[in-house]
Design a protein around this motif. Sequence first.
Motif, short mmCIF file in Angstrom:
data_model
loop_
_atom_site.label_atom_id
_atom_site.label_comp_id
_atom_site.label_asym_id
_atom_site.label_seq_id
_atom_site.Cartn_x
_atom_site.Cartn_y
_atom_site.Cartn_z
N PRO A 72 17.12 -32.45 -76.68
CA PRO A 72 18.15 -31.33 -76.13
C PRO A 72 19.01 -30.92 -77.20
O PRO A 72 20.21 -30.21 -76.96
N SER A 73 19.37 -32.08 -78.24
CA SER A 73 20.39 -31.55 -79.19
C SER A 73 19.97 -31.17 -80.60
O SER A 73 18.68 -31.83 -81.11
N LYS A 74 20.46 -30.26 -81.32
CA LYS A 74 20.10 -29.78 -82.38
C LYS A 74 20.00 -30.80 -83.44
O LYS A 74 19.15 -30.80 -84.21
N GLN A 75 21.02 -31.43 -83.59
CA GLN A 75 21.32 -32.21 -84.73
C GLN A 75 20.27 -33.30 -84.40
O GLN A 75 19.69 -33.90 -85.65
N ILE A 76 19.91 -34.24 -83.36
CA ILE A 76 18.95 -35.21 -83.09
C ILE A 76 17.82 -34.74 -83.38
O ILE A 76 16.84 -35.26 -84.03
#
Length: 461
Positions: free
Chosen positions: A121-125
């Motif tokens: 759900p997170s771009k960074q992750i």
Amino acid sequence: MNNQNPNTITKITCIIASILKKWRMIIIVMLVAGIGYDVFNTVTYTPQYVSTMQAVLNLEKNTYSQLEEARSYITTLNYILNGQLAQNYIKEEMNVDELNMTCNVYSSNDTNIITIQVTSPSKQISYSSLVNLIDWYNDNTAQYQFPYEIYVIEKTSLNETPTILNNHIDNFLHGCIPAGIGIIIILALMSYFTANIKTPQDVEYLLDCRLFAKIPKERKKRTRKFWKRNKNAILITSIKTSFQYKEAIKKLRSKILASSAKHNYQTIMFTSTLENEGKSSVAANVALSLAKSGKKVLLVDADIRKPSIHKIFHIKTNRSLNKYLEGENWTNQVVYLQKNELFVITATPNVKGSEDLLSNGRLEQLLDEAKKEFDYIIIDTSPSLDLNEPLLIAPYVDAILLVVKQNEASANMINNIIGRLSRVKNNIIGCIYNSNVYDFTKSSKTYGYRYGYGRYRREGR
């Protein structure tokens, strides 16, 4: 078999008609389901971002057997990269307590070239997890004796757009279409299992009354304002009325004349179980047909709750049955329709006082006196379900005809009405089956229709 097929088609047509009649309910259910599904999906929506990398599983020799082993290793690699050891490493590197990501590895073109995807759900992750996964794997190849090394041939890329967008139109359609199909199936099953009168044979099998006559479905012509319903009644005197409908009324008239000659009927009451089953139109057309055959006919509108005879014939008058029942002379309340050679007594609406007016004894006196002047008196009454007016009039008439509209009242309702009327006076001579859907099992008789239409047109001149 030949009789079963038309009945099956008629029943299917009735089911479709029942569904179409409830189109407002279907639309409301679809709208509610579509909007509700969209709201639910919007509230629970979580975007998912994907990072992708292409790599090669390192082989000493690119033999066919080694390629097969590399391809089979992909399943094991999926398990390793989604395992707890890899997850713990990423948490340490990113300094997070929880990690929401999934890794998927698949072969490109059935070779040892693989594509690795991480969804989160997170771009960074998503991006960082993929980079850290490859680092962890290659750093621990010797320690955990991984049989292949991963060589990156294309750098990690991040898809800036979520893989699944929250599309409101798609959400609405995914909610409303299944709901629409579901409610249609439910309505179809309800119509199928409801024991109402769908075919003329149902009158004989389901009702405690014989089939007296059949009236076909008649299409009303559209007005110029096509979106508005045509409120004009269907009359046999109109050139727009089909030959088939006119002939059906003639057959009904002939049956009434035959029964009257045998049993000396003069006063005939028309009623129905429910409202809008066509009793007033049938009564009006029977009166017209009897008048056209040379009989002197009086048509009485005794449906004081909701009179309609004045609307059918477009009569504007101050005369009414109400005035006679309140004490005036009945002969002064008669309207003569010279064009149709028909005598009519109309009524004015009186919901609260209708029972009192019809039970004061004056209606019986009217019928007794009218018999001396008229060959036939046709009485149109209110529907019989939950209303007492038809029960009050029934003892005063010679015969009762019950109009049964196709695919409307249930057989239990109709039998209940037949029982109530019969207990008052056993004078129900039959049911008139009033078609509510078109009979697609019969071929149209073009010659007969044209002949009838032309004949009445010439008479109209």
